[in-house]
Motif scaffolding. Structure first.
Motif, PDB file in Angstrom:
ATOM      1  N   VAL A   1     -19.879  17.120 -23.133  1.00 16.01           N
ATOM      2  CA  VAL A   1     -19.100  18.010 -22.278  1.00 16.01           C
ATOM      3  C   VAL A   1     -18.511  17.198 -21.133  1.00 16.01           C
ATOM      4  O   VAL A   1     -19.232  16.561 -20.362  1.00 16.01           O
ATOM      5  CB  VAL A   1     -19.972  19.157 -21.727  1.00 16.01           C
ATOM      6  N   THR A   2     -17.175  17.216 -21.020  1.00 18.12           N
ATOM      7  CA  THR A   2     -16.503  16.444 -19.976  1.00 18.12           C
ATOM      8  C   THR A   2     -16.048  17.292 -18.811  1.00 18.12           C
ATOM      9  O   THR A   2     -15.766  16.763 -17.736  1.00 18.12           O
ATOM     10  CB  THR A   2     -15.281  15.710 -20.550  1.00 18.12           C
ATOM     11  N   SER A   3     -15.944  18.604 -18.983  1.00 17.68           N
ATOM     12  CA  SER A   3     -15.496  19.465 -17.888  1.00 17.68           C
ATOM     13  C   SER A   3     -16.021  20.875 -18.090  1.00 17.68           C
ATOM     14  O   SER A   3     -15.975  21.420 -19.200  1.00 17.68           O
ATOM     15  CB  SER A   3     -13.962  19.494 -17.805  1.00 17.68           C
ATOM     16  N   GLN A   4     -16.490  21.471 -17.004  1.00 15.71           N
ATOM     17  CA  GLN A   4     -16.891  22.874 -16.994  1.00 15.71           C
ATOM     18  C   GLN A   4     -16.092  23.659 -15.950  1.00 15.71           C
ATOM     19  O   GLN A   4     -16.522  24.696 -15.482  1.00 15.71           O
ATOM     20  CB  GLN A   4     -18.385  22.996 -16.670  1.00 15.71           C
ATOM     21  N   ASP A   5     -14.918  23.119 -15.577  1.00 17.65           N
ATOM     22  CA  ASP A   5     -14.142  23.736 -14.500  1.00 17.65           C
ATOM     23  C   ASP A   5     -13.696  25.151 -14.847  1.00 17.65           C
ATOM     24  O   ASP A   5     -13.715  26.044 -14.010  1.00 17.65           O
ATOM     25  CB  ASP A   5     -12.913  22.885 -14.184  1.00 17.65           C
ATOM     26  N   ASP A   6     -13.253  25.345 -16.102  1.00 19.11           N
ATOM     27  CA  ASP A   6     -12.775  26.666 -16.507  1.00 19.11           C
ATOM     28  C   ASP A   6     -13.968  27.594 -16.676  1.00 19.11           C
ATOM     29  O   ASP A   6     -14.979  27.216 -17.266  1.00 19.11           O
ATOM     30  CB  ASP A   6     -12.009  26.555 -17.833  1.00 19.11           C
ATOM     31  N   PRO A   7     -13.889  28.838 -16.175  1.00 18.71           N
ATOM     32  CA  PRO A   7     -15.034  29.741 -16.272  1.00 18.71           C
ATOM     33  C   PRO A   7     -15.362  30.185 -17.690  1.00 18.71           C
ATOM     34  O   PRO A   7     -16.445  30.701 -17.939  1.00 18.71           O
ATOM     35  CB  PRO A   7     -14.612  30.946 -15.414  1.00 18.71           C
ATOM     36  N   ASN A   8     -14.438  30.008 -18.638  1.00 14.88           N
ATOM     37  CA  ASN A   8     -14.678  30.484 -20.005  1.00 14.88           C
ATOM     38  C   ASN A   8     -14.630  29.397 -21.066  1.00 14.88           C
ATOM     39  O   ASN A   8     -15.172  29.587 -22.157  1.00 14.88           O
ATOM     40  CB  ASN A   8     -13.639  31.556 -20.374  1.00 14.88           C
ATOM     41  N   TRP A   9     -13.986  28.263 -20.765  1.00 16.23           N
ATOM     42  CA  TRP A   9     -13.776  27.261 -21.800  1.00 16.23           C
ATOM     43  C   TRP A   9     -14.117  25.880 -21.267  1.00 16.23           C
ATOM     44  O   TRP A   9     -13.504  25.399 -20.313  1.00 16.23           O
ATOM     45  CB  TRP A   9     -12.315  27.293 -22.306  1.00 16.23           C
ATOM     46  N   TRP A  10     -15.102  25.252 -21.875  1.00 13.12           N
ATOM     47  CA  TRP A  10     -15.464  23.891 -21.528  1.00 13.12           C
ATOM     48  C   TRP A  10     -14.608  22.914 -22.335  1.00 13.12           C
ATOM     49  O   TRP A  10     -14.077  23.249 -23.388  1.00 13.12           O
ATOM     50  CB  TRP A  10     -16.935  23.620 -21.850  1.00 13.12           C
ATOM     51  N   GLN A  11     -14.504  21.685 -21.824  1.00 10.77           N
ATOM     52  CA  GLN A  11     -13.854  20.604 -22.562  1.00 10.77           C
ATOM     53  C   GLN A  11     -14.941  19.660 -23.087  1.00 10.77           C
ATOM     54  O   GLN A  11     -15.874  19.321 -22.361  1.00 10.77           O
ATOM     55  CB  GLN A  11     -12.888  19.843 -21.663  1.00 10.77           C
ATOM     56  N   ALA A  12     -14.798  19.260 -24.342  1.00 13.29           N
ATOM     57  CA  ALA A  12     -15.871  18.463 -24.952  1.00 13.29           C
ATOM     58  C   ALA A  12     -15.339  17.635 -26.118  1.00 13.29           C
ATOM     59  O   ALA A  12     -14.265  17.903 -26.670  1.00 13.29           O
ATOM     60  CB  ALA A  12     -16.991  19.379 -25.435  1.00 13.29           C
ATOM     61  N   TYR A  13     -16.103  16.606 -26.465  1.00  9.91           N
ATOM     62  CA  TYR A  13     -15.937  15.835 -27.697  1.00  9.91           C
ATOM     63  C   TYR A  13     -17.210  15.965 -28.517  1.00  9.91           C
ATOM     64  O   TYR A  13     -18.291  16.157 -27.970  1.00  9.91           O
ATOM     65  CB  TYR A  13     -15.726  14.344 -27.402  1.00  9.91           C
ATOM     66  N   ARG A  14     -17.099  15.840 -29.831  1.00  5.02           N
ATOM     67  CA  ARG A  14     -18.293  15.649 -30.631  1.00  5.02           C
ATOM     68  C   ARG A  14     -18.826  14.251 -30.358  1.00  5.02           C
ATOM     69  O   ARG A  14     -18.061  13.308 -30.193  1.00  5.02           O
ATOM     70  CB  ARG A  14     -18.005  15.839 -32.123  1.00  5.02           C
ATOM     71  N   ASP A  15     -20.111  14.114 -30.308  1.00  8.01           N
ATOM     72  CA  ASP A  15     -20.716  12.830 -29.981  1.00  8.01           C
ATOM     73  C   ASP A  15     -20.237  11.753 -30.948  1.00  8.01           C
ATOM     74  O   ASP A  15     -20.248  11.940 -32.171  1.00  8.01           O
ATOM     75  CB  ASP A  15     -22.249  12.933 -30.038  1.00  8.01           C
ATOM     76  N   GLY A  16     -19.806  10.633 -30.394  1.00  6.02           N
ATOM     77  CA  GLY A  16     -19.308   9.537 -31.194  1.00  6.02           C
ATOM     78  C   GLY A  16     -17.814   9.563 -31.431  1.00  6.02           C
ATOM     79  O   GLY A  16     -17.244   8.604 -31.951  1.00  6.02           O
ATOM     80  N   HIS A  17     -17.146  10.683 -31.061  1.00  5.89           N
ATOM     81  CA  HIS A  17     -15.709  10.806 -31.302  1.00  5.89           C
ATOM     82  C   HIS A  17     -14.901  10.604 -30.026  1.00  5.89           C
ATOM     83  O   HIS A  17     -13.689  10.806 -30.028  1.00  5.89           O
ATOM     84  CB  HIS A  17     -15.383  12.187 -31.885  1.00  5.89           C
ATOM     85  N   GLU A  18     -15.572  10.224 -28.921  1.00  5.37           N
ATOM     86  CA  GLU A  18     -14.874  10.132 -27.645  1.00  5.37           C
ATOM     87  C   GLU A  18     -13.705   9.159 -27.682  1.00  5.37           C
ATOM     88  O   GLU A  18     -12.677   9.367 -27.029  1.00  5.37           O
ATOM     89  CB  GLU A  18     -15.853   9.715 -26.523  1.00  5.37           C
ATOM     90  N   ASP A  19     -13.848   8.071 -28.446  1.00  4.69           N
ATOM     91  CA  ASP A  19     -12.811   7.037 -28.471  1.00  4.69           C
ATOM     92  C   ASP A  19     -11.809   7.241 -29.600  1.00  4.69           C
ATOM     93  O   ASP A  19     -10.889   6.437 -29.766  1.00  4.69           O
ATOM     94  CB  ASP A  19     -13.457   5.658 -28.632  1.00  4.69           C
ATOM     95  N   GLN A  20     -11.968   8.301 -30.386  1.00  7.29           N
ATOM     96  CA  GLN A  20     -11.119   8.500 -31.549  1.00  7.29           C
ATOM     97  C   GLN A  20     -10.051   9.563 -31.341  1.00  7.29           C
ATOM     98  O   GLN A  20      -9.196   9.759 -32.175  1.00  7.29           O
ATOM     99  CB  GLN A  20     -11.974   8.883 -32.763  1.00  7.29           C
ATOM    100  N   LYS A  21     -10.101  10.287 -30.214  1.00  7.47           N
ATOM    101  CA  LYS A  21      -9.193  11.400 -30.006  1.00  7.47           C
ATOM    102  C   LYS A  21      -8.713  11.367 -28.555  1.00  7.47           C
ATOM    103  O   LYS A  21      -9.520  11.280 -27.634  1.00  7.47           O
ATOM    104  CB  LYS A  21      -9.933  12.716 -30.299  1.00  7.47           C
ATOM    105  N   PRO A  22      -7.398  11.427 -28.312  1.00  7.58           N
ATOM    106  CA  PRO A  22      -6.912  11.302 -26.939  1.00  7.58           C
ATOM    107  C   PRO A  22      -7.246  12.494 -26.058  1.00  7.58           C
ATOM    108  O   PRO A  22      -7.363  12.344 -24.848  1.00  7.58           O
ATOM    109  CB  PRO A  22      -5.389  11.162 -27.119  1.00  7.58           C
ATOM    110  N   LEU A  23      -7.389  13.681 -26.644  1.00 10.34           N
ATOM    111  CA  LEU A  23      -7.641  14.884 -25.853  1.00 10.34           C
ATOM    112  C   LEU A  23      -9.005  15.481 -26.181  1.00 10.34           C
ATOM    113  O   LEU A  23      -9.404  15.511 -27.344  1.00 10.34           O
ATOM    114  CB  LEU A  23      -6.568  15.943 -26.129  1.00 10.34           C
ATOM    115  N   ALA A  24      -9.685  15.947 -25.156  1.00 11.93           N
ATOM    116  CA  ALA A  24     -10.916  16.696 -25.397  1.00 11.93           C
ATOM    117  C   ALA A  24     -10.558  18.053 -25.993  1.00 11.93           C
ATOM    118  O   ALA A  24      -9.462  18.580 -25.791  1.00 11.93           O
ATOM    119  CB  ALA A  24     -11.686  16.878 -24.086  1.00 11.93           C
ATOM    120  N   GLY A  25     -11.493  18.642 -26.757  1.00 16.21           N
ATOM    121  CA  GLY A  25     -11.271  19.958 -27.326  1.00 16.21           C
ATOM    122  C   GLY A  25     -11.898  21.043 -26.470  1.00 16.21           C
ATOM    123  O   GLY A  25     -12.734  20.781 -25.598  1.00 16.21           O
TER     124      GLY A  25
END
Length: 426
Positions: free
Chosen positions: A160-184
């Motif tokens: 989890v990279t961000s919890q700023d939004d009250p309803n939607w967190w930003q995250a990567y699956r573990d190990g995929h941080e360097d494979q995708k430019p945007l968090a989901g």
């Protein structure tokens, strides 16, 4: 979660033990952290902090009890190979604590040195959660952008990279941080609970890890949708106990006996406790720990027995102290337990590694028999109610193959760190 932050100050260094979650986002601010003025200090030897210069300075440990409703009031920046506190916000909890100042260098987080790391590397250390449900954004009518939704399966570890939004967190699956430019985007804890309950047709939110007053035959266990986890590498002299779980005809006890006979110098069983009198050939502490009924019932009331029962007016059970004795001896303790026993084992400090043993699939001609249907239903119930606790699953189609797979998994514990509940580490 407790996050340990060591910082280098002018004239001394202070290690901050912060109860909560620190998150650094792209603009290197700290979010979702707050504290109140509950400070405890303890003198520690300077050598306990690896990055601290070996001089006359001492190391102080300060504890801040945090909630998630207010920011900590501090930002950080990179300065060459250092992570520096760049701003202490006026009126924030950090300023009120008078413990951090602009220009202080962050040395360690959770015991991991951060000198030489970018701030983006720093938040890899901080918050990971294990998903206890599967999520497909294409099936979620509430996701704000399906293209940005992150699909995941039950058991996946999410960074989890961000919890700023009250309803939607930003995250990567573990190990995929360097494979995708945007968090989901993933639903936050409350939204995921509502989503899961809607799928299950339940009105109440699932939130508890255990409900020991019910049994597996008559309830669906309450489970956290996300569980905060951290990496743990077992020490060479303190091996994690291995708990084999499975229905009666899965062969898990036979697998345990096979491992014990194969490598008796490496594996051992916990010596059970009993209130019966020893027989002539029995030695206390070898076949059984012979104790009084009063002592047994006292430990039972204290929640120290992973399992217990009565036979011919005598009590029998496996005490966590016996498991601990095997662990302290340097051997690997092998246990065969009913899933309900995991409540006690997981709440101890033993850090068990739990393997679910599935029985082999039935022959097609026996598929419709009552016994086969009952077995399949029992497997489904165990996986549904306790699957979030399983570290691995083995289908016991052939004993020798299953033994090899067990040894491979056990060997891996010495080589690779494993994700465990964050409370086990902090």
């Amino acid at each position: 979660m407790r996050v340990f932050v060591a910082v280098q100050l002018q004239g001394c260094s202070i290690c901050y033990m912060v109860s909560g979650v620190l998150l650094f986002d792209a603009d290197i601010s700290i979010h979702q952290c707050s504290s109140h003025d509950c400070i405890a200090e303890q003198e520690l030897d300077v050598e306990t902090i690896e990055s601290v210069d070996q001089d006359e300075n001492t190391t102080k440990l300060a504890s801040l009890e945090k909630t998630r409703d207010m920011p900590l009031g501090v930002t950080v920046r990179n300065e060459h190979d250092r992570v520096i506190i760049s701003r202490v916000v006026s009126g924030g909890p950090t300023e009120k604590s008078n413990l951090l100042s602009e220009g202080d260098e962050t040395l360690e987080i959770n015991g991991v040195p951060v000198r030489g790391k970018s701030v983006n590397d720093v938040h890899n250390i901080l918050m990971h959660v294990k998903a206890n449900f599967s999520y497909d954004p294409s099936e979620d009518p509430y996701v704000p952008c399906r293209e940005l939704g992150l699909s995941f399966q039950k058991g996946d570890v999410l960074h989890v990279t961000s919890q700023d939004d009250p309803n939607w967190w930003q995250a990567y699956r573990d190990g995929h941080e360097d494979q995708k430019p945007l968090a989901g985007l993933i639903p936050d804890l409350l939204s995921s609970g509502k989503l899961w309950c809607a799928k299950k047709g339940k009105k109440q939110r699932k939130k508890l890890l255990f409900n020991p007053s019910k049994n597996i035959e008559h309830y669906t266990e309450d489970i956290l949708t996300y569980e905060e986890v951290a990496l743990y590498h077992q020490p060479p002299n303190r091996k994690r106990p291995i708990a084999l779980i499975g229905p009666p005809n899965s062969g898990h006890d036979e697998l345990r006996q096979r491992l014990l006979s194969l490598e008796p110098d490496r594996f051992a069983g916990a010596v059970p406790h009993t209130t019966r009198k020893p027989r002539a050939h029995e030695v206390n502490g070898r076949e059984y720990n012979f104790v009084s009924r009063q002592s047994f019932e006292s430990d039972l009331a204290a929640g120290k027995f992973t399992e217990s029962g009565e036979f011919e007016q005598n009590l029998y059970g496996t005490n966590t102290d016996s498991v601990g004795q095997v662990v302290n001896s340097g051997k690997i303790c092998l246990l065969c337990l009913h899933p309900r026993s995991l409540r006690v084992l997981c709440s101890s400090d033993l850090k068990p590694y739990i393997i679910f043993i599935r029985p082999p699939p039935p022959p097609q001609e026996r598929f419709s028999t009552l016994l086969t249907r009952e077995t399949l239903e029992k497997v489904r119930e165990m996986e549904h109610s306790y699957g979030h606790l399983f570290d691995a699953v083995i289908t016991n189609t052939e004993q020798e193959k299953s033994v090899s797979e067990l040894l491979r998994l056990i060997d891996k514990l010495d080589i690779e760190p494993q994700w465990v509940p964050s409370d086990w580490v902090s």
